[in-house]
Design a protein around this motif. Structure first.
Motif, PDB file in Angstrom:
ATOM      1  N   TRP A 187       0.821  -1.209   0.000  1.00  0.00           N
ATOM      2  CA  TRP A 187       0.000   0.000   0.000  1.00  0.00           C
ATOM      3  C   TRP A 187       0.851   1.254   0.000  1.00  0.00           C
ATOM      4  N   ALA A 188       1.910   1.270   0.808  1.00  0.00           N
ATOM      5  CA  ALA A 188       2.769   2.456   0.882  1.00  0.00           C
ATOM      6  C   ALA A 188       3.409   2.756  -0.466  1.00  0.00           C
ATOM      7  N   ASN A 189       3.824   1.717  -1.191  1.00  0.00           N
ATOM      8  CA  ASN A 189       4.421   1.948  -2.500  1.00  0.00           C
ATOM      9  C   ASN A 189       3.381   2.380  -3.521  1.00  0.00           C
ATOM     10  N   LEU A 190       2.175   1.843  -3.429  1.00  0.00           N
ATOM     11  CA  LEU A 190       1.104   2.313  -4.305  1.00  0.00           C
ATOM     12  C   LEU A 190       0.809   3.781  -4.061  1.00  0.00           C
ATOM     13  N   ASP A 192       0.831   4.540  13.779  1.00  0.00           N
ATOM     14  CA  ASP A 192       0.765   4.930  12.376  1.00  0.00           C
ATOM     15  C   ASP A 192       1.920   5.839  11.966  1.00  0.00           C
ATOM     16  N   PHE A 193       2.800   6.188  12.901  1.00  0.00           N
ATOM     17  CA  PHE A 193       3.856   7.150  12.603  1.00  0.00           C
ATOM     18  C   PHE A 193       4.793   6.673  11.495  1.00  0.00           C
ATOM     19  N   ASP A 194       5.390   5.508  11.648  1.00  0.00           N
ATOM     20  CA  ASP A 194       6.437   5.072  10.718  1.00  0.00           C
ATOM     21  C   ASP A 194       5.968   4.992   9.265  1.00  0.00           C
ATOM     22  N   PRO A 195       4.870   4.282   8.953  1.00  0.00           N
ATOM     23  CA  PRO A 195       4.491   4.188   7.540  1.00  0.00           C
ATOM     24  C   PRO A 195       3.985   5.511   6.966  1.00  0.00           C
TER      25      PRO A 195
END
Length: 258
Positions: free
Chosen positions: A142-145, A181-184
């Motif tokens: 999801w992060a890369n999308l 939720d901080f890191d992603p």
């Protein structure tokens, strides 16, 4: 060890128990300065850390009066770091999972690429819970999308270096990113601002309770938080898609990586 004027190690800590002392010693053996932000801990480690800092000019301990979450603790440290002229922070967990011996390598990479964020990509051993290893693949996808495949090696691993000012601007602009939720969310939003991720492999240890391992991860609560985060980020991604497409087309056809 000569103190860096630009890069510091930032360790947020909440009820980590005795492991935090080993983590801080290991970090101090590799870098100067090291800061610990005590996020409202009630396990008594604040007194021990304060004693360590009293005898070590390279160690700073900042105690928050109540637990606000990892992201909030990091933001407090970022604000103080900015006031003192630091430009980059290497964040690492207090529980002994992250490889302190790689701090110099990550710092050298950041010094060579000051405009980038240096992300640790976890190298798992047999201690890693299979459910968490598989689950993070979903978050990484999801992060890369959400960044149009900007090259995020791992969205969740907390051993990483951030440029201070871009991250402060991101966090002060909205009220999220204060807990798990901080890191992603940090890496996604920094990518949106044009901060390039540089990925370096780094081993991760999952310590058992007998080894002093402490985990505050709650599968239901934190996965629900991550789900809501990705829903928000997808809306943000849709709004930014034309800008991201233009930036991608304007960049070099072949991405350079370390």
């Amino acid at each position: 060890m000569t103190a860096s004027r630009t890069h510091l190690v930032l360790i947020p800590s909440f009820n980590t128990g005795q492991r935090v002392f080993d983590t801080v010693r290991a970090a101090r053996a590799q870098w100067n300065p090291v800061w610990v932000v005590i996020d409202g801990s009630s396990d008594g480690t604040d007194a021990g850390l304060a004693e360590m800092a009293a005898n070590d000019a390279g160690l700073t301990v900042i105690a928050l009066p109540e637990n606000r979450g990892k992201g909030a603790a990091v933001l407090h440290g970022l604000d103080v770091a900015a006031q003192q002229g630091f430009t980059h922070v290497l964040c690492m967990d207090a529980d002994g999972q992250h490889p302190a011996d790689l701090i110099p390598e990550f710092m050298a990479c950041s010094q060579a690429r000051p405009g980038a964020m240096v992300l640790g990509v976890p190298v798992f051993d047999s201690s890693a819970p299979a459910l968490r290893v598989k689950g993070r693949k979903i978050s990484n996808w999801w992060a890369n999308l959400e960044t149009l495949w900007a090259g995020i090696g791992d969205s969740l691993y907390g051993f990483r270096i951030y440029p201070v000012e871009p991250l402060r601007r991101v966090m002060h602009a909205q009220r999220w990113m204060r807990r798990f939720d901080f890191d992603p969310e940090a890496v996604v939003r920094l990518c949106w601002r044009g901060v390039i991720p540089v990925n370096l492999p780094a081993p991760v240890r999952y310590l058992s309770a007998a080894e002093g391992g402490v985990s505050h991860f709650n599968y239901w609560r934190d996965n629900r938080l991550l789900t809501w985060m990705h829903i928000r980020l997808m809306f943000g991604f849709a709004l930014r898609l034309p800008i991201l497409m233009f930036r991608r087309l304007a960049s070099s056809p072949t991405r350079k990586s370390l």
